[in-house]
Design an enzyme around this catalytic site. Structure first.
Site, PDB file in Angstrom:
ATOM      1  N   ILE A 143      -0.305  72.596  10.844  1.00  0.00           N
ATOM      2  CA  ILE A 143      -1.402  71.623  10.861  1.00  0.00           C
ATOM      3  C   ILE A 143      -1.069  70.434   9.959  1.00  0.00           C
ATOM      4  CG2 ILE A 143      -3.166  73.341  11.309  1.00  0.00           C
ATOM      5  CD1 ILE A 143      -3.893  73.364   8.333  1.00  0.00           C
ATOM      6  N   ASN A 144      -1.712  69.312  10.273  1.00  0.00           N
ATOM      7  CA  ASN A 144      -1.694  68.187   9.361  1.00  0.00           C
ATOM      8  C   ASN A 144      -2.679  68.497   8.219  1.00  0.00           C
ATOM      9  OD1 ASN A 144      -1.215  65.602   8.303  1.00  0.00           O
ATOM     10  ND2 ASN A 144      -1.207  64.659  10.327  1.00  0.00           N
ATOM     11  N   CYS A 153      -3.969  59.537  13.106  1.00  0.00           N
ATOM     12  CA  CYS A 153      -4.222  58.130  12.786  1.00  0.00           C
ATOM     13  C   CYS A 153      -5.558  57.680  13.385  1.00  0.00           C
ATOM     14  CB  CYS A 153      -3.112  57.245  13.350  1.00  0.00           C
ATOM     15  SG  CYS A 153      -1.480  57.626  12.723  1.00  0.00           S
ATOM     16  N   GLY A 211       1.235  74.369   3.593  1.00  0.00           N
ATOM     17  CA  GLY A 211       1.309  75.207   2.406  1.00  0.00           C
ATOM     18  C   GLY A 211       2.486  76.152   2.342  1.00  0.00           C
ATOM     19  N   GLY A 254      -0.641  71.785   0.580  1.00  0.00           N
ATOM     20  CA  GLY A 254      -0.194  72.749  -0.410  1.00  0.00           C
ATOM     21  C   GLY A 254      -0.679  74.158  -0.125  1.00  0.00           C
TER      22      GLY A 254
END
Length: 301
Positions: free
Chosen positions: A190-191, A129, A243, A216
């Protein structure tokens, strides 16, 4: 007997498969397609101290082997979340991980404090954020900010905390070490990766926000690399994501050091994919004559 049980900061999950925040609502939205009792954990959509309206539309764009989104973390706020969403999950035999968002440290802390008496088993802190007090740079892109926010949340949290790391940094291990120094009980990574897509026919941005988070299968190899790097650097449990679309992807994450995995974008294409991944891991263990899924964790060094 084959065991799928894993442990995240003292919280035992019946299997290592959970669903990634923002891709599964708060459970009720997918409960017609997925037996929530068979998941290791449900990770809720991010929740803030007050309702967030999110970004203007369009917010989503399909990409080759993935998608981009800029939802803007739209959510109803902690009060509605506690009254409406958390009680629904109480009736299921699965662990509940609440994803927490904010624009300043006090905002994060307010949500964490209000979750102290809830049925949440773990808290996942989304530090991708923008920090409004530091000119909009994400908390997760500054190691000092990572350590500071982790310390402040850890002081107030009644549940173990998972710090969710952003891949949009020069060195993911620096951020991982900062989170652990601040007291993180676990890490998730991970983001999404920041990307952009242009609509050539309208000659404008495909997403109103201009940029969005890429997720993805396209990002999976990057996620595997970062999970491996972090697993070699810190000694807290890691939840691998990025992913994952099949059991092979999940097993790959575990072999490089993840204790558990989160399934995200694949839920949109196939709402039952998380169940298929649990079954696929079981079948893999049987084929390999492995009795305990924990034997996979970090087996590739």
């Amino acid at each position: 007997m084959r065991s799928l049980q894993v442990d995240i900061a003292g919280v035992k999950l019946k299997n290592p498969v959970m669903v990634a925040s923002g891709t599964f609502g708060s459970g009720v939205e997918f409960s017609e397609f997925v037996d929530l009792n068979k998941l290791g954990a449900v990770v809720t959509k991010g929740v803030a101290n007050v309702p967030w309206p999110g970004n203007p539309t369009p917010r989503i764009a399909e990409t080759p082997s993935g998608m981009m989104n800029a939802i803007g973390l739209q959510n109803p706020g902690i009060e509605v979340f506690k009254e409406r969403d958390l009680p629904f999950l109480k009736d299921y035999d699965t662990k509940v991980i609440v994803n927490v968002v904010g624009k300043s440290i006090p905002e994060y802390c307010e949500v964490v404090e209000k979750l102290a008496d809830s049925n949440a088993d773990l808290l996942e802190i989304n530090i991708s954020c923008p920090n409004v007090k530091e000119g909009g740079i994400a908390f997760g892109q500054d190691p000092k900010a990572v350590e500071e926010i982790t310390k402040e949340i850890k002081k107030r949290a009644k549940q173990p905390i998972i710090m969710k790391l952003s891949p949009n940094v020069t060195d993911i291990t620096v951020m991982a070490k900062a989170a652990v120094e601040g007291g993180a009980d676990a890490l998730s990574l991970i983001n999404t990766l920041t990307g952009m897509k242009i609509d050539i026919n309208r000659r404008t941005f495909a997403i109103a926000n201009k940029t969005g988070g890429l997720s993805g299968p396209a990002i999976h190899p990057i996620a595997v690399r970062m999970v491996y790097q972090v697993a070699q650097t810190v000694k807290v449990p890691i939840i691998g994501m990025g992913g994952i679309a099949c059991a092979e992807d999940a097993i790959e994450m575990m072999l490089t050091g993840a204790t558990a995995v989160s399934v995200g974008t694949a839920n949109f294409r196939n709402p039952s994919v998380s169940m298929e991944i649990v079954k696929g891991i079981e079948e893999y263990l049987d084929r390999q004559n492995i009795s305990d899924v924990r034997d996979l964790i970090g087996a590739v060094r």
